[in-house]
Design an enzyme around this catalytic site. Structure first.
Site, PDB file in Angstrom:
ATOM      1  N   HIS A 121       0.845  -1.199   0.000  1.00 24.62           N
ATOM      2  CA  HIS A 121       0.000   0.000   0.000  1.00 24.62           C
ATOM      3  C   HIS A 121       0.881   1.251   0.000  1.00 24.62           C
ATOM      4  CE1 HIS A 121      -3.634   2.390   1.290  1.00 24.62           C
ATOM      5  NE2 HIS A 121      -2.658   3.195   1.680  1.00 24.62           N
ATOM      6  N   GLU A 122       1.882   1.248   0.868  1.00 26.49           N
ATOM      7  CA  GLU A 122       2.770   2.412   0.942  1.00 26.49           C
ATOM      8  C   GLU A 122       3.622   2.563  -0.311  1.00 26.49           C
ATOM      9  OE1 GLU A 122       2.038   4.447   3.123  1.00 26.49           O
ATOM     10  OE2 GLU A 122       0.766   3.026   4.194  1.00 26.49           O
TER      11      GLU A 122
END
Length: 460
Positions: A24-25
């Site tokens: 996600h990051e």
């Protein structure tokens, strides 16, 4: 339920969640760097730092609480209106603000000192603006985040949720395409010598038991059903549907036996059997019965089956998410009253871990259990995808709304030939962000408590 298998299932869920957060990051990090924004930190988890190392301008690390993550981008918000330091995008002198964009969409500003107890929210806004004035100085012509064109800002903020959606497609794809779905094939595994009542504990036939219609018709293990009553069948379920709907009626069954097709006549008898009800759960009904079982094999689904499953799951989660406050309230009521939770009730990470442990410790074949855990991880990533799109700060969807509002203001000014407006001062929304965070913490606490004392029963 073996303890070791349960713990292993929970551990796999934790590892899968950590991978989901990390990716996600990455979904935020890669476009931010590609657009020239300085990213100071990339962290998995919150709290004390366990490990970190700097590569170039970015510090990468892992923190103690693996419940989220964040990247810190320079210039997420513009300088405060009072600072007078606003310049056109690209000005070297512009000072940005170093903020954190997390797996749950967190954007954290450094806390200021000397809050006034009588003006709590006003003090929060002032703290955010003070932090804004103490941020990094621009490097050359590199833009701060708030200086990016609207489309690029939206791409950066949607990168994280989209990564969760893609990861869900991968998890579901491995489960249904790589491993396959256990399916009853058209190959007959066994033929009952006699017809026994439903639920009977009897295992052997007696001279008084009637022969099963399948045995009387001459069906044998290894036969491959080609058609029933003139209808070609590709699955055992299709054959069963015709048989169950035809008690007392002679049916023509074509089978492939040792490479040669044979035509047999079978007359299903009326019997009570377990069938799938309208809600998918088994129920007892009087249906046609012949007394044969199918060979079960893993059938690999097409490559697009994984993405289809992810998108179908997304629709279901959206239906749950927009009712989230009501459903959480009902979950709290169920805790107090002791009622069983709705199977569609939202779950916390604790509930997902418990479900993964139960799947791992079940009696199903190992491949089934692996596919089950992959499906749980896929569902968890779909939940992250949908949740982060809620248009409220500090979630990713809230940042997208801020960017779109900024773009709308600029478009209107351009249409009416007005001077370019100042960037949207999102620090004014800090009180709203605070309220949303408190609400999320309360709802998360209720769900965690419910997952401990009144968990969702999906596996019986």
């Amino acid at each position: 339920m073996t303890v070791i298998a349960f713990v292993l299932g929970v551990a796999l869920l934790v590892v899968g969640l950590a991978i989901s957060i990390a990716l996600h990051e990455i979904g935020h990090l890669v476009p931010a760097k590609a657009f020239g924004v300085r990213v100071g930190r990339y962290m998995i988890g919150f709290g004390p730092t366990l490990w970190s190392r700097r590569f170039g301008e970015t510090e990468y690390g892992v923190k103690a609480l693996p419940l989220g993550g964040y990247i810190s981008m320079a210039g997420m918000y513009p300088p405060s209106p009072e600072s007078g330091s606003h310049r056109a995008p690209g000005a070297d002198e512009v000072r940005g603000v170093d903020v954190r964009v997390g797996a749950e969409g967190d954007a954290a500003l450094s806390a200021g000192e000397g809050r006034s107890t009588g003006r709590f929210f006003a003090a929060m806004v002032q703290d955010a603006r003070t932090a804004n004035e103490e941020t990094l100085v621009g490097e050359g012509d590199r833009p701060f985040f708030y200086q990016l064109p609207v489309l690029k800002r939206v791409v950066v903020m949607l990168g994280g949720p989209v990564m969760n959606l893609l990861l869900a497609m991968v998890f579901f794809g491995i489960a249904v395409t790589g491993i396959g779905v256990q399916t009853a094939t058209t190959t007959i595994a066994a033929v009952s010598a006699c017809a026994l009542p439903a639920g009977s504990a009897q295992t052997d036939c007696t001279p008084h038991d009637p022969a099963s219609p399948a045995a009387a018709a001459g069906l044998q293990p290894g036969d491959v059903i080609v058609s029933v009553a003139g209808t070609p069948v590709d699955t055992f379920a299709q054959a069963s549907e015709i048989i169950q709907a035809s008690p007392g009626r002679a049916l023509t069954v074509v089978v492939d036996r040792d490479g040669r097709q044979q035509t047999l006549q079978v007359t299903p008898m009326l019997a009570e059997r377990q069938v799938a009800g309208p809600d998918g759960r088994p129920q007892t009904a009087e249906v046609g019965f012949v007394g044969m079982t199918a060979t079960v094999e893993y059938v690999h689904q097409p490559l697009w089956a994984g993405p289809q499953a992810a998108l179908a799951q997304t629709g279901q989660v959206v239906g749950i998410m927009w009712q989230l406050p009501v459903r959480v309230y009902q979950t709290a009521v169920d805790i107090v009253t002791g009622q069983a939770r709705d199977p569609n009730s939202p779950m916390s990470v604790v509930g997902a871990g418990r479900l993964a442990g139960e799947v791992a410790a079940g009696d199903a074949p190992v491949l089934n259990r692996i596919a089950g855990i992959l499906s749980v991880l896929g569902a968890l990533n779909i939940a992250l995808f949908v949740f982060n799109l809620i248009p409220l700060l500090p979630l990713d969807g809230g940042h997208v709304v801020v960017a779109l509002w900024d773009g709308a203001k600029r478009t209107v000014a351009k249409l009416f030939r007005r001077p370019p407006p100042r960037p949207v001062d999102a620090t004014r929304l800090v009180p709203v962000t605070f309220v949303v965070v408190i609400a999320l913490i309360l709802m998360g606490g209720v769900l965690m408590l419910a997952d401990i004392v009144n968990p969702v029963q999906l596996l019986g």
